[in-house]
Design an enzyme around this catalytic site. Structure first.
Site, PDB file in Angstrom:
ATOM      1  N   GLU B  76       0.560  -1.385  -0.263  1.00 18.32           N
ATOM      2  CA  GLU B  76       0.148   0.052  -0.597  1.00 18.32           C
ATOM      3  C   GLU B  76       0.690   1.232   0.067  1.00 18.32           C
ATOM      4  OE1 GLU B  76      -0.601  -2.423   2.151  1.00 18.32           O
ATOM      5  OE2 GLU B  76      -3.027  -2.944   1.444  1.00 18.32           O
ATOM      6  N   ASP B  80       0.647   3.986  -2.592  1.00 18.45           N
ATOM      7  CA  ASP B  80       0.844   5.252  -2.385  1.00 18.45           C
ATOM      8  C   ASP B  80       1.488   6.539  -3.570  1.00 18.45           C
ATOM      9  OD1 ASP B  80      -2.051   4.807  -1.478  1.00 18.45           O
ATOM     10  OD2 ASP B  80      -1.553   5.498   0.850  1.00 18.45           O
ATOM     11  N   SER B 280      -7.893   2.395  -3.002  1.00 14.00           N
ATOM     12  CA  SER B 280      -6.874   3.338  -2.658  1.00 14.00           C
ATOM     13  C   SER B 280      -5.373   3.159  -3.289  1.00 14.00           C
ATOM     14  CB  SER B 280      -5.872   2.416  -1.082  1.00 14.00           C
ATOM     15  OG  SER B 280      -5.819   1.183  -1.344  1.00 14.00           O
TER      16      SER B 280
END
Lengths: 189, 372
Positions: B76, B80, B280
């Site tokens: 993750e 990002d 996300s």
């Protein structure tokens, strides 16, 4: 006493899908001398005024569009009343809690103390350890209270119930999730 | 033809040219990480080497606020950083790393405290974190909402992923089901980002909803004025709505906007991984674009965009049709029961609770948001 968060669920986040690591498991009550860090969210002032300012600076039709506040101006608007600050600090000091720091906006106070002190400070709270893989966290499975006279000065105390957040998002294994959800697998095909 | 979403695919779909990169010095963007999620500068460098040849970019995060562990990189965190720096290319990037170092700390609150304690911050922040509204206390949500108002007053744009469970589902006492909104996605003072997929997964085509895209109506926060007209139009004109007992039609409706959220390539621990999906992924993509629009605004002496929603709803509802690609096909997930049979809301013309207004057409959005 007053319970600031009677509706806060105490629930270790559910374990992720079976192929992933297991969820949080309870590993017993912490030693009374174990240090905990609590964050006290002090009641702010000027919430209505703040909402008006946000509307004005964010609406392109407003003459104040883009005229943002500095952190210091935000502090002047929302910082708790002297009574709130004094009441909360006196309460903490009365329990021997001295290792505290505030933030620029003065609406949060972060304090370190032994678990036994925290349990006396917040009747009802009981600190237990939960582990997940290499991670360990300390939380109270029981609701906490504060003295009635603090009800109007404190929004909530952080560090008791909510577990570290689960990511809302990416997965490279959606194909396996899809099997359970009845959706057609994607990606791998 | 392509084999998954990479920066060049995103930039092509959203009409970003090689010239659409950051140029001003006083601009920056950030993403927040929680738990033990770390990124590696080497992964970012490799990602940019593999996928960043068509646009000017940076290959280093400029500042890490908080603790960056030495362990393996997290998928993750890598996602990002790599994608906020692909649309917000050449813009100084910060990472807020809130691992909750102390066992009793709440990492999300630790991030809010940082915002309340730093006078100089990036203008744009993306966060992919959420809890079910019904698991949180009212006192907590109201206070966190007020913290977002503080950020908005300072001109910060905060974007949250809308979640990956569609409308969600909860069994209420009595055995009935309702949808399950997510917080902070449901805060009226943040911009919430949903997800889409390419209609043809191997071509840069029009987008349809990603069925996981989180969206719905808050049970806690009333509908803010800025979205009342748009949401009212949806509720009046949707050909089919779930039964009223499943959602609170007067609550804050989300998401506000969307972007591709399916089949991303990410480099993590030096390995390029395909098939990474979720809101996300879409959130940093939109965050980077907002940061780039800020870049142009700052370059012209204009203030940054700040809390985006009032301007977004005004422009999207006011006929700037070239600013947004309206996503009108597909529905998202919800309760698997006899009444809704796994289907939540469906996308339709203009705003809807699956993809918000739709996905950005960068040049149109830039034009609209550069106007005084």
């Amino acid at each position: 006493g007053h319970a600031p968060e009677p509706d806060q669920l105490f629930r270790p986040p559910s374990p992720p899908p079976p192929q992933r690591a297991p969820g949080w498991t309870h590993s017993g009550r912490v030693d009374p001398r174990h240090g905990v860090q609590l964050t006290f969210a002090l009641r702010q002032r000027g919430a209505q005024r703040l909402a008006q300012i946000v509307d004005a600076v964010s609406d392109p039709r407003s003459p104040r569009y883009g005229q943002y506040l500095s952190l210091e101006q935000v502090r002047d608007l929302v910082q708790p009343s002297p009574t709130t600050l004094l009441t909360v600090l006196k309460w903490l000091q009365g329990h021997g809690v001295e290792n505290c720091q505030s933030v620029t906006t003065r609406d949060f106070v972060e304090c370190h103390m032994p678990a036994s002190t925290a349990e006396r400070l917040l009747p009802g709270a009981e600190f237990h350890r939960f582990v997940k893989g290499q991670q360990s966290t300390v939380r109270s499975p029981r609701p906490y209270t504060v003295p009635d006279e603090l009800a109007q000065h404190l929004d909530f105390v952080s560090g008791l119930h909510r577990f570290p957040p689960e990511r809302r998002g990416s997965s490279s294994t959606r194909d396996t999730k899809d099997v359970g959800s009845g959706q057609p697998p994607r990606g791998v095909a | 033809f392509h084999l998954g979403v990479t920066p060049s695919i995103l930039r092509k779909r959203y009409n970003m040219t090689a010239g659409d990169v950051g140029v001003v010095a006083n601009n920056s963007q950030a993403c927040a990480q929680f738990l033990e999620q770390y990124f590696h500068q080497a992964d970012l460098a490799e990602f940019m080497q593999l996928f960043g040849s068509s646009f000017a970019h940076r290959s280093q995060v400029d500042r890490v606020v908080g603790h960056q562990g030495r362990g393996k990189a997290g998928l993750e965190a890598s996602l990002d950083v790599e994608y906020i720096m692909s649309t917000g290319a050449n813009i100084s990037t910060w990472v807020f790393s809130n691992s909750g170092r102390h066992e009793s700390q709440e990492p999300f609150l630790a991030w809010l405290l940082l915002l309340s304690n730093m006078s100089s911050l990036p203008w744009v922040h993306t966060v992919s974190y959420g809890d079910d509204e019904d698991s949180l206390s009212l006192a907590y949500m109201e206070r966190v909402n007020l913290e977002f108002m503080k950020a908005a007053a300072r001109g910060l744009t905060i974007l949250f992923a809308s979640g990956d469970d569609g409308a969600g589902c909860r069994r209420v006492p009595g055995g009935n089901h309702t949808f399950r909104p997510s917080f902070p996605a449901s805060s009226p003072y943040v911009t919430t980002v949903g997800g889409t997929s390419f209609k043809n997964p191997f071509l840069v085509t029009a987008e349809v909803t990603d069925y996981i895209s989180g969206g719905g109506f808050s049970n806690v926060f009333p509908m803010p004025q800025y979205q009342a007209a748009a949401v009212g139009r949806f509720l009046r004109s949707a050909p089919k709505l779930p039964p009223g007992s499943y959602f609170n039609r007067s609550g804050r409706a989300y998401p506000d906007v969307a972007a591709l959220s399916d089949n991303y390539w990410v480099v993590t621990n030096r390995v390029p991984l395909p098939w990474v999906s979720g809101t996300s992924a879409s959130t940093p993509v939109v965050g980077g674009m907002v940061a780039l629009i800020n870049d142009r605004r700052l370059g012209r002496g204009l203030p940054p965009l700040g809390f985006l929603n009032p301007a977004l709803y005004r422009l999207a509802g006011g006929g700037h049709s070239d600013a947004i690609y309206d996503v009108t096909h597909g529905c998202h997930l919800s309760c698997l029961d006899g009444t809704v049979q796994g289907q939540g809301f469906c996308a339709g013309p203009a705003w809807d609770p699956v993809t918000g207004w739709g996905t950005p057409n960068f040049p149109g959005l830039l034009r609209a948001l550069l106007a005084p």
